[in-house]
Design a protein around this motif. Sequence first.
Motif, short mmCIF file in Angstrom:
data_model
loop_
_atom_site.label_atom_id
_atom_site.label_comp_id
_atom_site.label_asym_id
_atom_site.label_seq_id
_atom_site.Cartn_x
_atom_site.Cartn_y
_atom_site.Cartn_z
N ILE A 199 59.87 -12.58 -56.90
CA ILE A 199 58.84 -11.55 -57.00
C ILE A 199 57.60 -12.18 -56.41
CG2 ILE A 199 57.50 -10.05 -58.51
CD1 ILE A 199 59.85 -10.16 -60.48
N ALA A 200 57.04 -11.55 -55.38
CA ALA A 200 56.00 -12.18 -54.58
C ALA A 200 54.75 -11.33 -54.43
CB ALA A 200 56.55 -12.49 -53.19
N ASP A 201 53.64 -12.02 -54.24
CA ASP A 201 52.41 -11.32 -53.86
C ASP A 201 52.57 -10.85 -52.41
OD1 ASP A 201 51.73 -13.53 -52.13
OD2 ASP A 201 50.71 -14.52 -53.78
N CYS A 202 51.59 -10.11 -51.93
CA CYS A 202 51.73 -9.52 -50.60
C CYS A 202 51.56 -10.53 -49.47
CB CYS A 202 50.80 -8.33 -50.43
SG CYS A 202 49.04 -8.69 -50.55
N ILE B 295 66.13 -2.54 -55.69
CA ILE B 295 66.04 -3.55 -56.74
C ILE B 295 67.25 -3.45 -57.67
CG2 ILE B 295 64.72 -4.37 -58.74
CD1 ILE B 295 62.17 -3.53 -57.19
N ALA B 296 67.62 -2.23 -58.06
CA ALA B 296 68.79 -2.03 -58.94
C ALA B 296 70.05 -2.58 -58.28
CB ALA B 296 68.95 -0.55 -59.27
N ARG B 297 70.21 -2.37 -56.98
CA ARG B 297 71.38 -2.86 -56.26
C ARG B 297 71.42 -4.39 -56.26
NH1 ARG B 297 71.01 -4.81 -51.52
NH2 ARG B 297 69.18 -3.59 -50.95
N ALA C 273 66.92 -11.94 -52.53
CA ALA C 273 65.92 -10.97 -52.05
C ALA C 273 64.54 -11.40 -52.51
CB ALA C 273 66.22 -9.58 -52.59
N VAL C 274 63.55 -10.94 -51.76
CA VAL C 274 62.14 -11.08 -52.14
C VAL C 274 61.63 -9.67 -52.43
CG1 VAL C 274 59.81 -11.69 -51.37
CG2 VAL C 274 61.75 -13.16 -50.78
N ILE C 275 61.09 -9.48 -53.62
CA ILE C 275 60.46 -8.21 -53.97
C ILE C 275 58.96 -8.40 -53.73
CG2 ILE C 275 60.02 -6.51 -55.78
CD1 ILE C 275 62.64 -7.56 -57.12
N ARG C 276 58.45 -7.73 -52.72
CA ARG C 276 57.05 -7.89 -52.32
C ARG C 276 56.19 -6.86 -53.04
NH1 ARG C 276 53.83 -5.69 -48.01
NH2 ARG C 276 52.28 -7.19 -47.30
N VAL D 208 66.43 -13.48 -45.53
CA VAL D 208 66.34 -13.06 -46.92
C VAL D 208 65.83 -11.63 -46.95
CG1 VAL D 208 65.22 -13.48 -49.16
CG2 VAL D 208 65.92 -15.42 -47.74
N GLU D 209 66.53 -10.77 -47.67
CA GLU D 209 66.14 -9.37 -47.76
C GLU D 209 64.76 -9.23 -48.39
OE1 GLU D 209 67.61 -5.16 -49.81
OE2 GLU D 209 68.79 -6.98 -50.15
N CYS D 210 63.94 -8.34 -47.84
CA CYS D 210 62.63 -8.04 -48.41
C CYS D 210 62.65 -6.61 -48.92
CB CYS D 210 61.53 -8.21 -47.37
SG CYS D 210 59.88 -7.84 -48.02
#
Length: 132
Positions: A26-29, A11-13, A111-114, A37-39
């Motif tokens: 920012i996503a639900d599961c 996430i920092a990167r 990116a998607v943060i799951r 797209v990076e996950c």
Amino acid sequence: MKKLGHLNRDIARVLACLGHTDSIVIADCGLPVPPGVECIDVSLALGEPGFARVLDTVLADMACERALFASECHSHNPAVSALAAALPAQGIATEFVSHEAFKQHCGQARAVIRTGDATPYANVILYAGVIF
């Protein structure tokens, strides 16, 4: 070792690489991650970590000018709707589109943060602002 800001290195990167108007999700599961797209999967178990916690930690480390939510959150997820309503007080413009349109916008994200969130429509696209 990093002392301040987001400790998750992926996430920092991604946050460090964002330019003005670039986006992250920012996503639900359950939200599908578009091909290419990076996950970044931070889920531990159903509900952990939750959407609100991840959103708070990302916004603490990101210059964000705009947030996009699925309009269905108003009727299906009052907690996410309330979070969206609070963002303009932080200087973040908030917009709503249909969930289908939201998923289309996800294809442009860096990116998607799951998260582990398992509530409906617990998703947001954050658009980078600038720090000057």
